[in-house]
Enzyme design. Sequence first.
Site, PDB file in Angstrom:
ATOM      1  N   PRO A  89       0.833  -1.212   0.000  1.00  0.00           N
ATOM      2  CA  PRO A  89       0.000   0.000   0.000  1.00  0.00           C
ATOM      3  C   PRO A  89       0.863   1.257   0.000  1.00  0.00           C
ATOM      4  O   PRO A  89       1.864   1.351   0.712  1.00  0.00           O
ATOM      5  CB  PRO A  89      -0.796  -0.128   1.300  1.00  0.00           C
ATOM      6  CG  PRO A  89      -0.878  -1.597   1.537  1.00  0.00           C
ATOM      7  CD  PRO A  89       0.431  -2.148   1.061  1.00  0.00           C
ATOM      8  N   CYS A  90       0.443   2.232  -0.803  1.00  0.00           N
ATOM      9  CA  CYS A  90       1.290   3.405  -1.023  1.00  0.00           C
ATOM     10  C   CYS A  90       0.823   4.646  -0.274  1.00  0.00           C
ATOM     11  O   CYS A  90       1.490   5.677  -0.318  1.00  0.00           O
ATOM     12  CB  CYS A  90       1.339   3.725  -2.516  1.00  0.00           C
ATOM     13  SG  CYS A  90      -0.259   4.272  -3.203  1.00  0.00           S
ATOM     14  N   GLN A  91      -0.323   4.572   0.432  1.00  0.00           N
ATOM     15  CA  GLN A  91      -0.925   5.797   0.945  1.00  0.00           C
ATOM     16  C   GLN A  91       0.010   6.608   1.833  1.00  0.00           C
ATOM     17  O   GLN A  91       0.013   7.844   1.775  1.00  0.00           O
ATOM     18  CB  GLN A  91      -2.212   5.476   1.710  1.00  0.00           C
ATOM     19  CG  GLN A  91      -3.361   5.029   0.834  1.00  0.00           C
ATOM     20  CD  GLN A  91      -3.359   3.524   0.594  1.00  0.00           C
ATOM     21  OE1 GLN A  91      -2.353   2.856   0.800  1.00  0.00           O
ATOM     22  NE2 GLN A  91      -4.487   2.996   0.162  1.00  0.00           N
TER      23      GLN A  91
END
EC number: 2.1.1.37
Length: 438
Positions: free
Chosen positions: A85-87
């Site tokens: 996940p890149c958030q």
Amino acid sequence: MSSPGTQVHHLDDVRILDLFAGPGGLDVAAHFLGFRSVGIEWDRNACETRYAAGLPTFHADVSVMRRTRFEEIPASVDILAGGPPCQSFSVAGNGAGRRALDRVEKFLHRLVDGEDETQIDKELHDLDDYRTALVLEPLRWLLKAIDAEERDPYRVIVLEQVPEVLPLWEVYARLLSSGEGRLKGIKYEADCWKLKTERFGVPQTRTRAILVARLAGDGSVEAPQATHLPFDLQRGRRTAVQPDTLPTDSEPQATALPWVSMGEALDAASRPENSPVDVSRLRTDGRMNFFVVSNYGSGGDPKNRGCRPSSEPSFTVTGKISRNRVYKSIADFEAKKFDRFTISESGVLQTFPHNYPWSGKDQAQQVGNAVPPLLGMHVLSKALRGTTPTQAELCAATTWPTVPSATTDLLRAHGCEDRSRCPTGSHDVTRSRGMSSL
């Protein structure tokens, strides 16, 4: 090439384990290259899309599955892939991951050095955004495979993230090349790059940080060869009422194809019989003619919306793409008369097949979170075969094979079983009308 999901309970020939698999970007790429994959995904909506697409899936938390269910991964898996996940790292997020880059680098070294993982886990929970810790998971899965007596180490590793994570991929590459500590002398050839999606035929501008590693002796690691021209933005204020100031492409290069525009991609996707993509509303005098005003602000100012015409690639497709406004004319803009991209159209801008069976809730978020399959095809083909995808493979990648409902049901049963091992609370929701039960 076998159809997706035709061997639901027979995963012996699966080669690729896709961590953080989402709705299937890398799995779709693998399918069209002739490789079978199995994904781990915690979001039940993304799982529903995967089941409908015929993609073998574990509805599970990647970290929990590593600790308690590692033995369920088929022994035939020799390729580790994934996009954590890149958030927390993305410039559109809160920046917690970017602020923690130095700490995460130290955690990578500590894992390879063999420090107590219980203590490491305790410290990871103290991070401002625990999702930042997930960027460590591919390394932890590799070390787990090396420690397992009955398994061989992964032969190839392919990782994808936002460009801000490139410094960590560089640390990964150095550690994998060292063979030190818990790597037990196992060395990889490894390299990483920033790749622009429009340079691989994706009709959007999106930059990704890619790492590829191969066991030493299996051949050198080289970057995928770009096939299309870059789309160079002319910086400065651009608005929907100033179409003459919109970006143009850079100086043409004789060996590369022009980048693919939104209009071209959507027009092509609308042509197959029974395609869910209907762009008649976006045509004027038989030609694609529209412009898009982004939901995102420019330069940190939410009042300064970006704008691109249909003759150019899309903005980066995010989970907010359904909020972008699509106009056919300046008059429509002034009258506040706008349209939206449908989910199928948004998927096409990500290079998913026109008929990909998006399912479950939060479909726009699923689309935005995914790896563009066309970029995935170029990366995987170069990493696994040392070549670019063939023209036949690229042509086939525009249409997804029909998956029988019985296969979807079997995949759901396999992925969720009695739900007792699914992520806590993931099924504790009220079923909405028109949504299949998980």
